[in-house]
Design a protein around this motif. Sequence first.
Motif, mmCIF file in Angstrom:
data_model
loop_
_atom_site.group_PDB
_atom_site.id
_atom_site.type_symbol
_atom_site.label_atom_id
_atom_site.label_comp_id
_atom_site.label_asym_id
_atom_site.label_seq_id
_atom_site.Cartn_x
_atom_site.Cartn_y
_atom_site.Cartn_z
ATOM 1 N N PHE A 114 3.655 2.606 -22.448
ATOM 2 C CA PHE A 114 4.657 1.798 -21.776
ATOM 3 C C PHE A 114 5.999 2.513 -21.726
ATOM 4 C CE2 PHE A 114 7.901 -1.590 -21.711
ATOM 5 C CZ PHE A 114 7.575 -2.157 -20.493
ATOM 6 N N GLN A 115 6.357 3.202 -22.804
ATOM 7 C CA GLN A 115 7.624 3.941 -22.807
ATOM 8 C C GLN A 115 7.571 5.083 -21.797
ATOM 9 O OE1 GLN A 115 6.120 3.048 -25.727
ATOM 10 N NE2 GLN A 115 7.619 1.496 -26.366
ATOM 11 N N SER A 116 6.433 5.755 -21.697
ATOM 12 C CA SER A 116 6.297 6.831 -20.709
ATOM 13 C C SER A 116 6.388 6.285 -19.290
ATOM 14 C CB SER A 116 4.959 7.545 -20.882
ATOM 15 O OG SER A 116 4.876 8.123 -22.161
ATOM 16 N N PHE A 117 5.819 5.123 -19.097
ATOM 17 C CA PHE A 117 5.872 4.511 -17.773
ATOM 18 C C PHE A 117 7.291 4.101 -17.421
ATOM 19 C CE2 PHE A 117 5.451 0.723 -15.033
ATOM 20 C CZ PHE A 117 4.856 1.331 -13.944
ATOM 21 N N MET A 118 8.047 3.577 -18.396
ATOM 22 C CA MET A 118 9.410 3.146 -18.128
ATOM 23 C C MET A 118 10.357 4.316 -17.915
ATOM 24 S SD MET A 118 9.142 0.019 -17.784
ATOM 25 C CE MET A 118 10.848 -0.435 -17.599
ATOM 26 N N LYS A 119 10.008 5.502 -18.420
ATOM 27 C CA LYS A 119 10.832 6.690 -18.181
ATOM 28 C C LYS A 119 10.814 7.073 -16.698
ATOM 29 C CE LYS A 119 10.297 8.806 -22.701
ATOM 30 N NZ LYS A 119 9.698 9.912 -23.458
ATOM 31 N N LEU A 120 9.773 6.689 -15.992
ATOM 32 C CA LEU A 120 9.721 6.974 -14.559
ATOM 33 C C LEU A 120 10.836 6.271 -13.796
ATOM 34 C CD1 LEU A 120 5.908 6.580 -13.849
ATOM 35 C CD2 LEU A 120 7.226 8.706 -13.908
ATOM 36 N N PHE A 121 11.245 5.094 -14.288
ATOM 37 C CA PHE A 121 12.217 4.285 -13.564
ATOM 38 C C PHE A 121 13.618 4.387 -14.129
ATOM 39 C CE2 PHE A 121 8.048 2.267 -13.051
ATOM 40 C CZ PHE A 121 7.931 2.356 -11.669
ATOM 41 N N SER A 122 13.805 5.212 -15.122
ATOM 42 C CA SER A 122 15.153 5.360 -15.678
ATOM 43 C C SER A 122 15.879 6.461 -14.929
ATOM 44 C CB SER A 122 15.075 5.676 -17.170
ATOM 45 O OG SER A 122 14.425 6.921 -17.348
ATOM 46 N N TRP A 123 17.143 6.323 -14.761
ATOM 47 C CA TRP A 123 17.938 7.298 -14.010
ATOM 48 C C TRP A 123 18.465 8.295 -14.947
ATOM 49 C CZ3 TRP A 123 17.192 6.883 -9.036
ATOM 50 C CH2 TRP A 123 16.841 5.658 -8.507
ATOM 51 N N ILE A 140 0.832 -1.203 0.000
ATOM 52 C CA ILE A 140 0.000 0.000 0.000
ATOM 53 C C ILE A 140 0.867 1.252 0.000
ATOM 54 C CG2 ILE A 140 -1.625 1.329 1.419
ATOM 55 C CD1 ILE A 140 -2.872 -1.362 2.224
ATOM 56 N N VAL A 141 1.938 1.255 0.804
ATOM 57 C CA VAL A 141 2.832 2.418 0.862
ATOM 58 C C VAL A 141 3.498 2.639 -0.491
ATOM 59 C CG1 VAL A 141 5.004 3.251 1.860
ATOM 60 C CG2 VAL A 141 3.206 2.356 3.341
ATOM 61 N N LEU A 142 3.965 1.575 -1.136
ATOM 62 C CA LEU A 142 4.592 1.733 -2.457
ATOM 63 C C LEU A 142 3.597 2.232 -3.492
ATOM 64 C CD1 LEU A 142 6.904 -1.397 -2.602
ATOM 65 C CD2 LEU A 142 7.572 0.998 -2.357
ATOM 66 N N LEU A 143 2.368 1.765 -3.437
ATOM 67 C CA LEU A 143 1.347 2.234 -4.361
ATOM 68 C C LEU A 143 1.048 3.716 -4.149
ATOM 69 C CD1 LEU A 143 -0.699 1.464 -6.581
ATOM 70 C CD2 LEU A 143 -2.323 1.022 -4.739
ATOM 71 N N VAL A 144 0.954 4.140 -2.894
ATOM 72 C CA VAL A 144 0.695 5.552 -2.600
ATOM 73 C C VAL A 144 1.873 6.414 -3.060
ATOM 74 C CG1 VAL A 144 0.453 7.206 -0.697
ATOM 75 C CG2 VAL A 144 -0.927 5.131 -0.732
ATOM 76 N N LEU A 145 3.099 5.951 -2.806
ATOM 77 C CA LEU A 145 4.266 6.715 -3.256
ATOM 78 C C LEU A 145 4.327 6.813 -4.773
ATOM 79 C CD1 LEU A 145 7.029 5.492 -0.791
ATOM 80 C CD2 LEU A 145 5.904 7.728 -0.860
ATOM 81 N N LEU A 146 3.956 5.742 -5.463
ATOM 82 C CA LEU A 146 3.939 5.774 -6.926
ATOM 83 C C LEU A 146 2.885 6.759 -7.432
ATOM 84 C CD1 LEU A 146 5.015 4.525 -9.576
ATOM 85 C CD2 LEU A 146 3.154 2.885 -9.392
ATOM 86 N N LEU A 147 1.719 6.762 -6.810
ATOM 87 C CA LEU A 147 0.677 7.701 -7.220
ATOM 88 C C LEU A 147 1.075 9.146 -6.930
ATOM 89 C CD1 LEU A 147 -2.530 5.761 -6.148
ATOM 90 C CD2 LEU A 147 -1.646 6.100 -8.462
ATOM 91 N N ILE A 148 1.734 9.376 -5.821
ATOM 92 C CA ILE A 148 2.205 10.733 -5.508
ATOM 93 C C ILE A 148 3.254 11.165 -6.526
ATOM 94 C CG2 ILE A 148 3.543 12.088 -3.840
ATOM 95 C CD1 ILE A 148 2.076 10.547 -1.642
ATOM 96 N N HIS A 149 4.152 10.256 -6.870
ATOM 97 C CA HIS A 149 5.192 10.582 -7.849
ATOM 98 C C HIS A 149 4.578 10.863 -9.220
ATOM 99 C CE1 HIS A 149 9.065 10.615 -9.784
ATOM 100 N NE2 HIS A 149 8.645 9.707 -10.653
ATOM 101 N N LEU A 150 3.593 10.079 -9.614
ATOM 102 C CA LEU A 150 2.946 10.308 -10.909
ATOM 103 C C LEU A 150 2.186 11.628 -10.915
ATOM 104 C CD1 LEU A 150 1.546 6.786 -11.828
ATOM 105 C CD2 LEU A 150 3.457 7.990 -12.872
#
Length: 143
Positions: free
Chosen positions: A134-143, A109-119
């Motif tokens: 999918f490419q936009s989603f993967m850009k979230l996890f690229s450094w 639940i905490v990870l889901l909330v943090l992901l929603l806050i980040h988005l």
Amino acid sequence: MDNHSYNYPSDCTPLTNCKSGRKANGSTVVNMGQAADKCPPRDYLLWSLCNTLYVNFCCLGFFALIYSIKARDQKTQGNLQLAQECSDKAKWYNILAAGWNLLVPLLAIVLLVLLLIHLGTSEGSFDFFGEDGFQSFMKLFSW
């Protein structure tokens, strides 16, 4: 019931005072079973079964179930010292398993909330179901 089948003194009948030679003892002792320090140990079988069926991280619930069954077996055999040792182990495995069983969903639940806050705070719109979702989603996890 007829009273002639019982051997009561002539002056002593049930539910009446006896005037015969029997003398009353000054105290009465009632045995209520085992003392509190001698009560048999708990086996935590139901708790162990619930922990075994739910999540069961690292088989902690299964270990608790094994020690619960051992504690019950030793209790029925009359070995209360070994039953107490198995009961203590079952209790601690149940505590660990219940802790993990609560921790895993809370972390999700905490990870889901943090992901929603980040988005919600990131720039641009992310169309997850569009052409570049999918490419936009993967850009979230690229450094």
